[in-house]
Scaffold this motif. Structure first.
Motif, mmCIF file in Angstrom:
data_model
loop_
_atom_site.group_PDB
_atom_site.id
_atom_site.type_symbol
_atom_site.label_atom_id
_atom_site.label_comp_id
_atom_site.label_asym_id
_atom_site.label_seq_id
_atom_site.Cartn_x
_atom_site.Cartn_y
_atom_site.Cartn_z
ATOM 1 N N ILE A 75 0.820 -1.210 0.000
ATOM 2 C CA ILE A 75 0.000 0.000 0.000
ATOM 3 C C ILE A 75 0.855 1.262 0.000
ATOM 4 O O ILE A 75 0.493 2.279 -0.590
ATOM 5 N N ASP A 76 2.027 1.206 0.642
ATOM 6 C CA ASP A 76 2.868 2.397 0.767
ATOM 7 C C ASP A 76 3.891 2.540 -0.358
ATOM 8 O O ASP A 76 4.574 3.552 -0.444
ATOM 9 N N ASP A 77 4.030 1.536 -1.205
ATOM 10 C CA ASP A 77 5.061 1.560 -2.245
ATOM 11 C C ASP A 77 4.406 1.801 -3.598
ATOM 12 O O ASP A 77 3.822 0.896 -4.191
ATOM 13 N N GLU A 78 4.496 3.033 -4.092
ATOM 14 C CA GLU A 78 3.795 3.426 -5.308
ATOM 15 C C GLU A 78 4.488 2.968 -6.589
ATOM 16 O O GLU A 78 3.839 2.586 -7.549
ATOM 17 N N LEU A 79 5.816 3.016 -6.615
ATOM 18 C CA LEU A 79 6.537 2.867 -7.877
ATOM 19 C C LEU A 79 6.293 1.537 -8.591
ATOM 20 O O LEU A 79 6.007 1.530 -9.796
ATOM 21 N N PRO A 80 6.380 0.379 -7.912
ATOM 22 C CA PRO A 80 6.202 -0.886 -8.641
ATOM 23 C C PRO A 80 4.831 -1.019 -9.305
ATOM 24 O O PRO A 80 4.703 -1.641 -10.363
ATOM 25 N N ALA A 82 2.908 1.549 -10.296
ATOM 26 C CA ALA A 82 2.537 2.756 -11.039
ATOM 27 C C ALA A 82 2.063 2.474 -12.465
ATOM 28 O O ALA A 82 1.066 3.055 -12.908
ATOM 29 N N PRO A 83 2.736 1.595 -13.242
ATOM 30 C CA PRO A 83 2.243 1.341 -14.611
ATOM 31 C C PRO A 83 0.822 0.786 -14.640
ATOM 32 O O PRO A 83 0.003 1.210 -15.469
ATOM 33 N N ARG A 84 0.508 -0.137 -13.738
ATOM 34 C CA ARG A 84 -0.853 -0.689 -13.677
ATOM 35 C C ARG A 84 -1.850 0.386 -13.275
ATOM 36 O O ARG A 84 -2.973 0.434 -13.786
ATOM 37 N N LYS A 85 -1.431 1.252 -12.371
ATOM 38 C CA LYS A 85 -2.332 2.296 -11.901
ATOM 39 C C LYS A 85 -2.601 3.329 -12.989
ATOM 40 O O LYS A 85 -3.697 3.888 -13.063
ATOM 41 N N LEU A 108 -1.579 12.136 -13.316
ATOM 42 C CA LEU A 108 -0.375 12.955 -13.478
ATOM 43 C C LEU A 108 0.694 12.563 -12.467
ATOM 44 O O LEU A 108 1.881 12.478 -12.800
ATOM 45 N N PHE A 109 0.264 12.328 -11.237
ATOM 46 C CA PHE A 109 1.211 11.941 -10.186
ATOM 47 C C PHE A 109 1.949 10.660 -10.566
ATOM 48 O O PHE A 109 3.174 10.569 -10.418
ATOM 49 N N ARG A 110 1.210 9.665 -11.092
ATOM 50 C CA ARG A 110 1.857 8.393 -11.455
ATOM 51 C C ARG A 110 2.756 8.544 -12.672
ATOM 52 O O ARG A 110 3.822 7.938 -12.743
ATOM 53 N N LEU A 111 2.352 9.358 -13.641
ATOM 54 C CA LEU A 111 3.204 9.568 -14.815
ATOM 55 C C LEU A 111 4.506 10.262 -14.425
ATOM 56 O O LEU A 111 5.582 9.922 -14.928
ATOM 57 N N ILE A 112 4.407 11.225 -13.521
ATOM 58 C CA ILE A 112 5.615 11.903 -13.040
ATOM 59 C C ILE A 112 6.490 10.934 -12.261
ATOM 60 O O ILE A 112 7.720 10.934 -12.387
ATOM 61 N N LEU A 113 5.861 10.080 -11.464
ATOM 62 C CA LEU A 113 6.597 9.073 -10.706
ATOM 63 C C LEU A 113 7.380 8.151 -11.642
ATOM 64 O O LEU A 113 8.494 7.727 -11.333
ATOM 65 N N LEU A 114 6.800 7.876 -12.806
ATOM 66 C CA LEU A 114 7.452 7.025 -13.803
ATOM 67 C C LEU A 114 8.404 7.814 -14.705
ATOM 68 O O LEU A 114 8.957 7.264 -15.656
ATOM 69 N N GLU A 115 8.560 9.113 -14.404
ATOM 70 C CA GLU A 115 9.425 10.018 -15.174
ATOM 71 C C GLU A 115 8.951 10.179 -16.618
ATOM 72 O O GLU A 115 9.746 10.448 -17.521
#
Length: 209
Positions: A75-80, A82-85, A108-115
């Motif tokens: 729940i606390d780890d967004e990066l792994p 992020a693509p599914r989200k 937008l937050f997830r796209l930025i997280l994925l650079e």
């Protein structure tokens, strides 16, 4: 026992007092779901969510934030996750037009997280010209920050700026000030952009507004 005597941990669903045993069980299950989320127990939370999503009384698609939270293994780890989200949020935007502004912020937050900065800016440029997005200061802040980032390039241990993209960032922050004159974030970054114009000789010919 009267249904009015039932106590629940979390406000949920339509917040009406359940009138049948089935609805009481659904409310209890919702409590379990939220409790597992609070305790960071995604395995049990997903099991509760899987049952709730099959109940006709539950409009699971309107609970897109819960679904988004449970997509990851942690729940606390967004990066792994992020693509599914990102794919999930794109789907939700098609089905929930009344929630698009909020869903767009999460996307937008997830796209930025994925650079994926250019992709994030493309999403913004698709929506910002139209209502109600054009009046949303947060979305314009996102656009300004991404433009400011994309305007920078590093070579030989020095930073240079693309003047066209930098001016675009400035225009976006200025637009935020038109929407919300007290917006501190916009003012801070607007000052930074103007500072760049002053200290970088490359921009000596540019007159800040």
């Amino acid at each position: 026992m009267s249904s009015n005597n039932h106590n629940f941990l979390f406000a949920s669903l339509d917040s009406k007092a359940p009138l049948t045993a089935r609805k009481v069980h659904i409310r209890r299950l919702y409590d379990i779901l939220q409790l597992c989320i609070q305790r960071k127990d995604p395995r049990r939370a997903k099991r509760a969510w899987a049952v709730l999503a099959r109940c006709k009384e539950v409009r699971w698609s309107s609970m897109w934030k819960t679904g988004l939270l449970l997509l990851g293994e942690n729940i606390d780890d967004e990066l792994p996750s992020a693509p599914r989200k990102v794919e999930y949020l794109r789907t939700m935007m098609l089905h929930h037009t009344d929630e698009r502004e909020n869903i767009l912020k999460e996307l937008l937050f997830r796209l930025i997280l994925l650079e994926k900065y250019r992709e994030a800016l493309d999403e913004l440029e698709l929506y910002l010209p139209s209502f109600p997005y054009q009046d949303n200061p947060v979305l314009h802040i996102y656009a300004g920050l991404i433009s400011l980032f994309l305007s920078q390039s590093t070579a030989h241990d020095s930073i240079s700026f693309d003047p066209i993209v930098l001016r675009d960032a400035q225009a976006r922050f200025e637009h935020v000030k038109l929407l919300d004159d007290d917006n501190i974030v916009a003012q801070v970054f607007l000052d930074k952009v103007r500072f760049f114009y002053c200290i970088i000789p490359y921009f000596a010919y540019v007159t800040p507004s």
